[in-house]
Write a protein that holds these residues in place. Structure first.
Motif, PDB file in Angstrom:
ATOM      1  N   ASP A  46       0.827  -1.209   0.000  1.00  0.00           N
ATOM      2  CA  ASP A  46       0.000   0.000   0.000  1.00  0.00           C
ATOM      3  C   ASP A  46       0.862   1.259   0.000  1.00  0.00           C
ATOM      4  OD1 ASP A  46      -2.290  -1.526   0.029  1.00  0.00           O
ATOM      5  OD2 ASP A  46      -2.496  -1.470   2.225  1.00  0.00           O
ATOM      6  N   GLY A  49       2.237   1.826  -3.407  1.00  0.00           N
ATOM      7  CA  GLY A  49       1.165   2.329  -4.273  1.00  0.00           C
ATOM      8  C   GLY A  49       0.900   3.806  -4.055  1.00  0.00           C
ATOM      9  N   ILE A  50       0.966   4.242  -2.813  1.00  0.00           N
ATOM     10  CA  ILE A  50       0.750   5.659  -2.507  1.00  0.00           C
ATOM     11  C   ILE A  50       1.888   6.505  -3.079  1.00  0.00           C
ATOM     12  CG2 ILE A  50       0.660   7.341  -0.625  1.00  0.00           C
ATOM     13  CD1 ILE A  50      -0.905   5.216   0.967  1.00  0.00           C
ATOM     14  N   LEU A  53       1.357   6.724  -6.723  1.00  0.00           N
ATOM     15  CA  LEU A  53       0.251   7.636  -6.995  1.00  0.00           C
ATOM     16  C   LEU A  53       0.692   9.089  -6.860  1.00  0.00           C
ATOM     17  CD1 LEU A  53      -2.749   7.524  -7.727  1.00  0.00           C
ATOM     18  CD2 LEU A  53      -3.259   7.629  -5.289  1.00  0.00           C
ATOM     19  N   CYS A  54       1.587   9.342  -5.931  1.00  0.00           N
ATOM     20  CA  CYS A  54       2.118  10.705  -5.766  1.00  0.00           C
ATOM     21  C   CYS A  54       2.996  11.111  -6.939  1.00  0.00           C
ATOM     22  CB  CYS A  54       2.927  10.813  -4.479  1.00  0.00           C
ATOM     23  SG  CYS A  54       1.929  10.717  -2.991  1.00  0.00           S
ATOM     24  N   PHE A  56       2.467  10.228 -10.096  1.00  0.00           N
ATOM     25  CA  PHE A  56       1.673  10.313 -11.321  1.00  0.00           C
ATOM     26  C   PHE A  56       1.500  11.740 -11.840  1.00  0.00           C
ATOM     27  CE2 PHE A  56      -2.358  10.489 -13.643  1.00  0.00           C
ATOM     28  CZ  PHE A  56      -2.046   9.630 -14.686  1.00  0.00           C
TER      29      PHE A  56
END
Length: 146
Positions: A46, A49-50, A53-54, A56
């Motif tokens: 997780d 993934g965070i 995502l940051c 992106f």
């Protein structure tokens, strides 16, 4: 200030080498700490993934800038995915004058037609002269279609 940033994302056209290189420096300065966090800390799935995502929005930013730099060289934005084309974007000169993606951001040659884009410019001029919607919108003030 926020409007200026949003306009940079929404504008089409061309950017200079220096603008592109500054964008690359900003991209690496903002994403390097995120990659260090991901490498040196034991993150769960997780957490990784965070971090991804940051990253992106920064990836989206540099892809937009790369596409605009490709446009400055007279190519499609997809050219940035060709291996090694990155060096042409950083070191190559702009198209002289107006090309199909817009005027030269340096202002050099914008008063002349580029021989590679004469067909595009002629299509714009003829469309402006004979487009009835254009005449209704501007009331024949900006075109010579009287």
């Amino acid at each position: 200030m926020i409007n200026r940033i949003l306009n940079q994302f929404s504008r089409r056209g061309r950017i200079t080498r220096s603008h592109y290189i500054i964008s690359l420096i900003i991209f690496y300065a903002l994403t390097y700490p995120l990659t260090l966090i991901e490498k040196h800390y034991e993150l769960s799935e997780d957490g990784k993934g965070i971090v991804g995502l940051c990253m992106f929005p920064f990836l989206f930013f540099i892809l937009l800038k790369g596409a605009r730099r490709c446009h400055d060289r007279g190519n499609s934005g997809l050219y940035q995915f060709i291996p090694g084309y990155f060096f042409f974007m950083m070191l190559g000169d702009s198209d002289y004058g107006v090309n199909k993606y817009g005027p030269n951001p340096k202002g050099k040659g914008n008063d002349t037609f580029n021989t590679t884009t004469d067909d595009f410019q002629n299509a714009l001029i003829s469309n402006m002269k004979h487009n009835p919607q254009h005449c209704r919108r501007w009331g024949c003030q900006r075109c010579s279609c009287k």
